[in-house]
Scaffold this motif. Structure first.
Motif: not given
Length: 356
Positions: A163-166, A197-200, A274-277
């Motif tokens: 959750i946090v990384a992405h 804002v939405k992602t946070g 996808l986060t790693n990408t």
């Protein structure tokens, strides 16, 4: 002590002294031996005592000696025909009566003492076994509790990491885009800030849900905000694309209903890949997410065409968390550089869960 008391009783018998209270130590000590020693030892002692009692009874009966401490002999009257001399053809009835009296009375006392001692030993061994089994069950319960706590801690760590990384990766990418478009494209800047804002908020909601499960507070909130699954995959792809990394989603085969744990793990694996990408593929990289539905399970492939400057193996716990998710479900995961350039992550998850 048993040997000394037997010797004392034998001296009393040899001196024709009636049995004394001290001679009761023999059955008492025989009981003690039956309680504290193996059955083979106590049975051997009982057999030896019975042989001694039988031999002593036969000796006293054959020699018409009184039996100290036992009822007197029965002297039956035997009538002989007139003019004939008695020729005994068998031992008198009184000898047989006296022999059986000694064996039955004393033997019964010894056998009863041994039986009570053996029964007490058996009961003690049974209670010891119950106590030992209870301790084993308690130890097994503690071990299971420890393993459950460890597994739950690992699950929470993976959830929070994903959750946090992405969320932070998307927010950083959007913030960089907003900063770049601040002067020339204020509209794009406003869209990027809205996305941040939405992602946070979404990340905070996910974190609250995970922490609520840690505290055991589950219920209505989980009903309104269920765990993410493949139904949210298009939103994830769109979110990463908006952050600056174009992603294409491909589905092969006929989509099938997945168990909740497989559905969640599939989403988290794609999310982490996808986060790693976004973090390592570099500027201008694109990615493909491919889902292949098979009869045996689900195949997942996430690949990109970026140029990594650092290996994701040293970037954190992302690959380890993905591998652990696949392993817990009975599947497997492989990751590594592609021959044509870029990086790929492949996972195979059985739909029926791990084999048990």
């Amino acid at each position: 002590m048993l040997a000394i008391c037997i010797l004392s009783a034998a001296v009393h018998v040899a001196q024709a002294v009636p049995f004394l209270i001290v001679d009761l130590a023999v059955p008492i000590l025989l009981y003690t031996v039956a309680v504290r020693h193996a059955r083979s030892v106590s049975l051997g002692l009982l057999s030896g005592l019975l042989l001694l009692v039988t031999g002593w009874s036969l000796y006293t009966a054959a020699n018409a000696l009184p039996v100290p401490g036992l009822p007197g002999r029965i002297n039956p009257t035997i009538r002989q025909p007139i003019g004939t001399s008695p020729v005994p053809s068998r031992p008198p009835v009184s000898v047989i009566q006296q022999t059986w009296s000694g064996v039955v009375v004393l033997g019964s006392v010894l056998v009863a003492s041994w039986a009570m001692g053996a029964g007490a030993r058996t009961r003690s061994a049974y209670l010891d076994e119950l106590h030992s089994r209870a301790k084993d069950l308690e130890r097994e319960r503690d071990q299971r509790a420890t393993l459950a706590v460890t597994a739950e801690r690992g699950r929470i760590s993976r959830e929070l990491h994903d959750i946090v990384a992405h969320g932070l990766s998307v927010m950083v990418a959007q913030a960089q885009g907003a900063a770049a478009a601040l002067e020339k494209r204020p509209t794009d800047t406003q869209a990027a800030l809205s996305a941040i804002v939405k992602t946070g908020r979404d990340s905070l909601d996910d974190m609250r849900r995970v922490l609520a499960r840690v505290d055991g507070v589950e219920g209505l909130d989980d009903t309104w905000h269920p765990q993410p699954g493949l139904d949210r995959l298009p939103l994830l792809v769109a979110q990463v694309t908006e952050a600056g990394t174009p992603v294409r989603l491909h589905v092969e085969g006929s989509p099938a209903a997945l168990p909740p744990e497989v559905d969640l793990s599939t989403y988290r694996i794609v999310q982490e890949a996808l986060t790693n990408t976004m973090k390592h593929a570099g500027t201008g990289a694109t990615a493909d997410v491919i889902l292949r539905y098979r009869d045996s399970g689900l195949e997942i492939e996430i690949r990109d065409d970026g140029h990594r400057r650092t290996s994701p193996h040293t970037a954190g716990n992302g690959l380890h968390g993905m591998s652990e998710r696949a392993r817990l479900l009975g599947g497997n995961l492989t990751a590594g550089p592609r021959t044509a350039g870029g990086f790929s992550v492949r996972a195979e998850l059985p739909i029926q869960g791990p084999n048990r």
